[in-house]
Design a protein around this motif. Structure first.
Motif, mmCIF file in Angstrom:
data_model
loop_
_atom_site.group_PDB
_atom_site.id
_atom_site.type_symbol
_atom_site.label_atom_id
_atom_site.label_comp_id
_atom_site.label_asym_id
_atom_site.label_seq_id
_atom_site.Cartn_x
_atom_site.Cartn_y
_atom_site.Cartn_z
ATOM 1 N N SER A 151 -9.698 2.594 -2.161
ATOM 2 C CA SER A 151 -10.024 3.956 -1.713
ATOM 3 C C SER A 151 -8.825 4.888 -1.778
ATOM 4 N N GLY A 152 -7.906 4.646 -2.725
ATOM 5 C CA GLY A 152 -6.825 5.595 -2.983
ATOM 6 C C GLY A 152 -7.395 6.780 -3.759
ATOM 7 N N PRO A 153 -6.529 7.660 -4.247
ATOM 8 C CA PRO A 153 -7.033 8.850 -4.939
ATOM 9 C C PRO A 153 -7.901 8.531 -6.163
ATOM 10 N N TYR A 172 -15.296 -0.098 -1.476
ATOM 11 C CA TYR A 172 -14.753 -1.205 -0.673
ATOM 12 C C TYR A 172 -13.246 -1.029 -0.525
ATOM 13 N N GLU A 173 -12.759 -1.205 0.689
ATOM 14 C CA GLU A 173 -11.326 -1.055 0.957
ATOM 15 C C GLU A 173 -10.881 -2.199 1.869
ATOM 16 N N ARG A 174 -9.795 -2.874 1.478
ATOM 17 C CA ARG A 174 -9.392 -4.019 2.308
ATOM 18 C C ARG A 174 -8.613 -3.586 3.561
ATOM 19 N N ALA A 175 -8.002 -2.414 3.526
ATOM 20 C CA ALA A 175 -7.330 -1.914 4.732
ATOM 21 C C ALA A 175 -8.387 -1.478 5.747
ATOM 22 N N ASP A 176 -7.913 -1.207 6.960
ATOM 23 C CA ASP A 176 -8.880 -0.827 7.996
ATOM 24 C C ASP A 176 -9.253 0.646 7.943
ATOM 25 N N GLY A 179 -8.162 5.547 2.112
ATOM 26 C CA GLY A 179 -7.125 6.495 1.654
ATOM 27 C C GLY A 179 -6.055 5.890 0.762
ATOM 28 N N GLY A 180 -5.937 4.553 0.706
ATOM 29 C CA GLY A 180 -4.914 3.936 -0.146
ATOM 30 C C GLY A 180 -3.519 4.348 0.293
ATOM 31 N N LEU A 181 -2.647 4.594 -0.672
ATOM 32 C CA LEU A 181 -1.256 4.933 -0.340
ATOM 33 C C LEU A 181 -1.154 6.280 0.375
ATOM 34 N N GLY A 185 0.997 4.816 3.029
ATOM 35 C CA GLY A 185 2.313 4.927 2.390
ATOM 36 C C GLY A 185 2.943 6.273 2.726
ATOM 37 N N ILE A 186 2.251 7.339 2.351
ATOM 38 C CA ILE A 186 2.792 8.696 2.476
ATOM 39 C C ILE A 186 2.736 9.153 3.935
ATOM 40 N N PRO A 187 3.880 9.577 4.485
ATOM 41 C CA PRO A 187 3.898 9.940 5.914
ATOM 42 C C PRO A 187 3.264 11.307 6.197
ATOM 43 N N PHE A 189 4.504 13.868 7.607
ATOM 44 C CA PHE A 189 5.296 15.070 7.372
ATOM 45 C C PHE A 189 5.173 15.567 5.935
ATOM 46 N N LYS A 190 4.654 14.711 5.019
ATOM 47 C CA LYS A 190 4.374 15.181 3.658
ATOM 48 C C LYS A 190 2.926 15.667 3.543
ATOM 49 N N MET A 191 1.997 14.916 4.116
ATOM 50 C CA MET A 191 0.603 15.396 4.160
ATOM 51 C C MET A 191 -0.070 14.836 5.410
ATOM 52 N N ALA A 257 9.394 -1.520 1.656
ATOM 53 C CA ALA A 257 9.096 -0.163 2.157
ATOM 54 C C ALA A 257 7.683 -0.080 2.734
ATOM 55 N N MET A 258 6.716 -0.699 2.060
ATOM 56 C CA MET A 258 5.332 -0.584 2.548
ATOM 57 C C MET A 258 5.125 -1.378 3.840
ATOM 58 N N GLU A 259 5.946 -2.432 4.057
ATOM 59 C CA GLU A 259 5.861 -3.147 5.347
ATOM 60 C C GLU A 259 6.361 -2.240 6.471
ATOM 61 N N SER A 449 2.191 5.099 -10.626
ATOM 62 C CA SER A 449 2.209 6.438 -11.206
ATOM 63 C C SER A 449 2.108 7.492 -10.119
ATOM 64 N N LEU A 450 1.233 8.477 -10.331
ATOM 65 C CA LEU A 450 1.157 9.636 -9.434
ATOM 66 C C LEU A 450 -0.276 9.886 -8.995
ATOM 67 N N ILE A 451 -0.408 10.619 -7.896
ATOM 68 C CA ILE A 451 -1.728 10.960 -7.374
ATOM 69 C C ILE A 451 -2.528 11.770 -8.401
HETATM 70 C C1 LIG Z 1 5.489 5.501 -0.216
HETATM 71 C C2 LIG Z 1 4.889 6.148 -1.427
HETATM 72 C C3 LIG Z 1 4.967 7.526 -1.567
HETATM 73 C C4 LIG Z 1 4.394 8.151 -2.666
HETATM 74 N N1 LIG Z 1 4.480 9.491 -2.743
HETATM 75 C C5 LIG Z 1 3.873 10.130 -3.766
HETATM 76 C C6 LIG Z 1 3.890 11.549 -3.863
HETATM 77 O O1 LIG Z 1 4.490 12.226 -3.028
HETATM 78 N N2 LIG Z 1 3.241 12.139 -4.902
HETATM 79 C C7 LIG Z 1 2.566 11.407 -5.850
HETATM 80 O O2 LIG Z 1 1.963 11.991 -6.753
HETATM 81 N N3 LIG Z 1 2.552 10.054 -5.800
HETATM 82 C C8 LIG Z 1 3.176 9.408 -4.779
HETATM 83 N N4 LIG Z 1 3.145 8.045 -4.733
HETATM 84 C C9 LIG Z 1 2.363 7.315 -5.751
HETATM 85 C C10 LIG Z 1 0.855 7.432 -5.426
HETATM 86 O O3 LIG Z 1 0.642 7.242 -4.043
HETATM 87 C C11 LIG Z 1 0.043 6.432 -6.245
HETATM 88 O O4 LIG Z 1 0.306 6.643 -7.615
HETATM 89 C C12 LIG Z 1 -1.462 6.616 -6.006
HETATM 90 O O5 LIG Z 1 -1.783 6.484 -4.642
HETATM 91 C C13 LIG Z 1 -2.260 5.598 -6.822
HETATM 92 O O6 LIG Z 1 -3.602 5.737 -6.512
HETATM 93 P P1 LIG Z 1 -4.633 4.539 -6.701
HETATM 94 O O7 LIG Z 1 -5.930 5.072 -6.199
HETATM 95 O O8 LIG Z 1 -4.567 4.035 -8.083
HETATM 96 O O9 LIG Z 1 -4.117 3.347 -5.774
HETATM 97 P P2 LIG Z 1 -3.708 3.230 -4.222
HETATM 98 O O10 LIG Z 1 -3.446 4.551 -3.593
HETATM 99 O O11 LIG Z 1 -2.619 2.226 -4.202
HETATM 100 O O12 LIG Z 1 -5.015 2.628 -3.542
HETATM 101 C C14 LIG Z 1 -5.482 1.348 -3.887
HETATM 102 C C15 LIG Z 1 -6.314 0.833 -2.731
HETATM 103 O O13 LIG Z 1 -7.035 -0.323 -3.159
HETATM 104 C C16 LIG Z 1 -7.093 -1.246 -2.097
HETATM 105 N N5 LIG Z 1 -7.360 -2.571 -2.658
HETATM 106 C C17 LIG Z 1 -6.589 -3.264 -3.541
HETATM 107 N N6 LIG Z 1 -7.166 -4.437 -3.856
HETATM 108 C C18 LIG Z 1 -8.325 -4.494 -3.143
HETATM 109 C C19 LIG Z 1 -9.352 -5.482 -3.022
HETATM 110 N N7 LIG Z 1 -9.307 -6.632 -3.703
HETATM 111 N N8 LIG Z 1 -10.396 -5.230 -2.195
HETATM 112 C C20 LIG Z 1 -10.469 -4.057 -1.492
HETATM 113 N N9 LIG Z 1 -9.509 -3.096 -1.569
HETATM 114 C C21 LIG Z 1 -8.452 -3.310 -2.387
HETATM 115 C C22 LIG Z 1 -5.723 -1.133 -1.464
HETATM 116 O O14 LIG Z 1 -5.745 -1.612 -0.128
HETATM 117 C C23 LIG Z 1 -5.479 0.373 -1.538
HETATM 118 O O15 LIG Z 1 -5.923 1.025 -0.371
HETATM 119 C C24 LIG Z 1 3.744 7.382 -3.661
HETATM 120 C C25 LIG Z 1 3.703 5.989 -3.557
HETATM 121 C C26 LIG Z 1 4.270 5.369 -2.449
HETATM 122 C C27 LIG Z 1 4.234 3.891 -2.341
#
Ligand SMILES: Cc1cc2nc3c(=O)[nH]c(=O)nc-3n(C[C@H](O)[C@H](O)[C@H](O)COP(=O)(O)OP(=O)(O)OC[C@H]3O[C@@H](n4cnc5c(N)ncnc54)[C@H](O)[C@@H]3O)c2cc1C
Ligand code: SF4
Length: 487
Positions: A151-153, A172-176, A179-181, A185-187, A189-191, A257-259, A449-451
């Motif tokens: 459930s990331g972006p 489906y999202e394994r975290a509680d 929103g994903g990162l 991940g992102i604090p 104060f950024k969003m 960092a993520m821990e 990569s990036l959002i």
């Molecule tokens: C600390 C941090 C700061 C960042 N800051 C920025 C920023 O300022 N600007 C920017 O553009 N990018 C930033 N990024 C990068 C950006 O967050 C990622 O590129 C983006 O979130 C990727 O999106 P995604 O949806 O692919 O994956 P994610 O956001 O990683 O979401 C994936 C989700 O899938 C879930 N998942 C994985 N496997 C399973 C499974 N088997 N079953 C159920 N759920 C599962 C995970 O729990 C997670 O919630 C940052 C990254 C980090 C780590």
């Protein structure tokens, strides 16, 4: 076109950040409000270029000159329509994107570029305030079902597009929490998370179903998933972090960092009063100079660290474009993010061209100091410079050295999808994997990569899935041809 002479009359201006000593006492976003009149002046700087290179810079193909013009003409309502035409979540990119569009802006050849990202952020903020953002449930349902994993972006963008196309979508999202990162991940104060929660409420109202605390591949097998759904979108991110296997890595106080960032974010959600990994009163060292490292710095400062030092193995980047990174490329420059500004004002250090050779602990097994050494540039293979070894105090260390790709065991292994040499999921131009009916979007296929890329790929994968399910698709396919994966 906005004002034809706008760029001659108005200089680039951005909202001010709140003073450091004030903002580090809270977790709220760091920027002060920017008046609509000022913003309209900023929009007037856009030249409505015949070839708008900003489009090429934006993975979403955002219609930047169009909404600059609309804002200049006070037509904010139409501006949000044009913005939403290419971007499901402009508040995420408006607040968090490094803005490759601005690096590609034609005005940037010999002036400061148009403040595109700020215009984007203000359009969507105003749209929410005015009540112009509504759920858009589908008029017709197809009876087809899609599971989105993650459930990331990327997952959110794919799910919203597919729900609006009339499919029954479950995320489906394994975290509680969803929103994903962007959630853990992102604090704040950024969003602030309220932006995320508001979108998720909109998606629920449109009919997207969310199931949290489900680890697909463990709680549901890949076979069960494929039996239950007509299509699957993998959007699980690049969650395998890079480690630093040097002596002392096992000491207490050395964390990924993520821990560290996850419980800090959970404090903001109200799950804990104090983070179980708090920087309060400690000498903190952040290893890694990217976004993740900056988020650790801002978090440690707000938790009351005694000192914060950031280490980076690469040499300090230049402050202006070097000849090797000409316009309109996205240059690797020295950045002064809000957390870096806070670090500087708190007397902390950003140390470049150094490598950590060992962590040294006390008699209780807690990290006490870091041994570091200066290194040559990448052309030397980061060779240590003799005689430069030194120690720095460290009671909390966060490793922010990037991610190696998606988790292979569990879901990906069960599905048997093909992986590329870097371990990312291989996809064709429709974002289809090697397994029929299974698609991939975001960091899981692209690597860390990036959002903005995650949203763009989520939208593109939704187009592919829709076509697979119905034989055609009216959903847009945003990725520029040059950036599409090769079949
Ligand atoms: C600390 C941090 C700061 C960042 N800051 C920025 C920023 O300022 N600007 C920017 O553009 N990018 C930033 N990024 C990068 C950006 O967050 C990622 O590129 C983006 O979130 C990727 O999106 P995604 O949806 O692919 O994956 P994610 O956001 O990683 O979401 C994936 C989700 O899938 C879930 N998942 C994985 N496997 C399973 C499974 N088997 N079953 C159920 N759920 C599962 C995970 O729990 C997670 O919630 C940052 C990254 C980090 C780590
Ligand atoms: S490149 Fe810059 S000036 Fe030209 S249309 Fe895009 S935002 Fe406007």
């Amino acid at each position: 076109m906005a004002d034809p002479k706008g760029f001659l009359k108005v200089g680039r201006e951005l909202p001010k950040r709140r003073p450091v000593d004030v903002r580090i006492k809270s977790w709220s976003e760091v920027y002060e409000n920017f008046g609509n009149d000022k913003l309209e002046k900023q929009a007037s700087r856009c030249m409505d270029c015949g070839i708008p290179f900003c489009h090429q810079g934006c993975p979403l193909g955002n219609l930047i000159p169009e909404w600059n013009d609309l804002v200049y003409r006070h037509d904010w309502r139409e501006a949000i329509e044009r913005l939403h035409a290419t971007n499901n979540f402009p508040e995420f990119t408006g607040k968090l994107c490094p803005a490759p569009c601005e690096s590609a802006c034609v005005l940037g050849i010999n002036q400061d570029p148009v403040a595109i990202k700020r215009v984007e952020a203000e359009i969507i903020d105003r749209a929410w305030q005015e009540g112009w953002v509504h759920p858009q449930p589908p008029a017709v349902r197809t009876g087809k079902s899609v599971a989105v994993i993650g459930s990331g972006p990327a997952g959110l963008a794919a799910a919203q597009q597919l729900t609006r196309a009339g499919h029954d979508v479950k995320v489906y999202e394994r975290a509680d929490r969803v929103g994903g990162l962007m959630r853990y991940g992102i604090p704040e104060f950024k969003m602030e998370k309220r932006h995320l929660d508001r979108r998720i409420a909109q998606m629920r109202a449109e009919g997207t179903d969310f199931k949290t605390s489900v680890n697909v591949g463990e709680d549901i097998t890949a076979d069960e998933l494929r039996d239950r759904y007509d299509a699957v979108v993998l959007a699980g991110g690049a969650t395998v972090w890079r480690d630093l296997p040097v002596p002392g890595r096992e000491l207490r106080g050395v964390h990924q960092a993520m821990e560290y960032l996850t419980p800090a974010n959970k404090v903001q959600e109200g799950d804990y009063a104090v983070s179980p990994i708090s920087a309060e009163g400690k000498h903190v060292v952040v290893i890694g100079g990217g976004d993740t490292g900056a988020d650790c710095i801002g978090t440690a400062i707000r938790q009351g660290a005694a000192s914060v030092t950031q280490l980076e193995i690469m040499p300090r980047p230049p402050e202006a474009r070097p000849g090797s990174q000409p316009w309109p490329t996205y240059p690797m420059l020295f950045k002064m993010e809000s957390a870096h500004e806070e670090l500087a004002e708190q007397g902390g250090d950003r140390v470049y061209a150094v490598s950590t050779s060992a962590f040294v602990g006390d008699e209780d097994g807690n990290v006490r100091v870091l041994k570091i050494v200066e290194v040559g540039g990448p052309e030397t293979g980061f060779a240590p410079v003799e005689g430069t070894e030194r120690e720095i105090p460290a009671q909390l260390v966060t490793l922010a050295m990037g991610f190696l790709g998606p988790q292979k065991d569990g879901l990906l292994e069960q599905l048997g999808v093909e992986l590329d040499q870097r371990g990312n999921v291989v996809r064709d131009r429709d974002y289809k994997t090697s397994v029929d009916g299974v698609y991939v979007a975001g960091d899981m296929g692209r690597g860390q990569s990036l959002i903005v890329w995650a949203i763009a790929e989520g939208r593109a994968a939704a187009h592919g899935v829709d076509r697979h399910l119905t034989g055609q698709s009216a959903l847009p396919y945003p990725i520029p041809p040059t950036a599409r994966p090769i079949a």
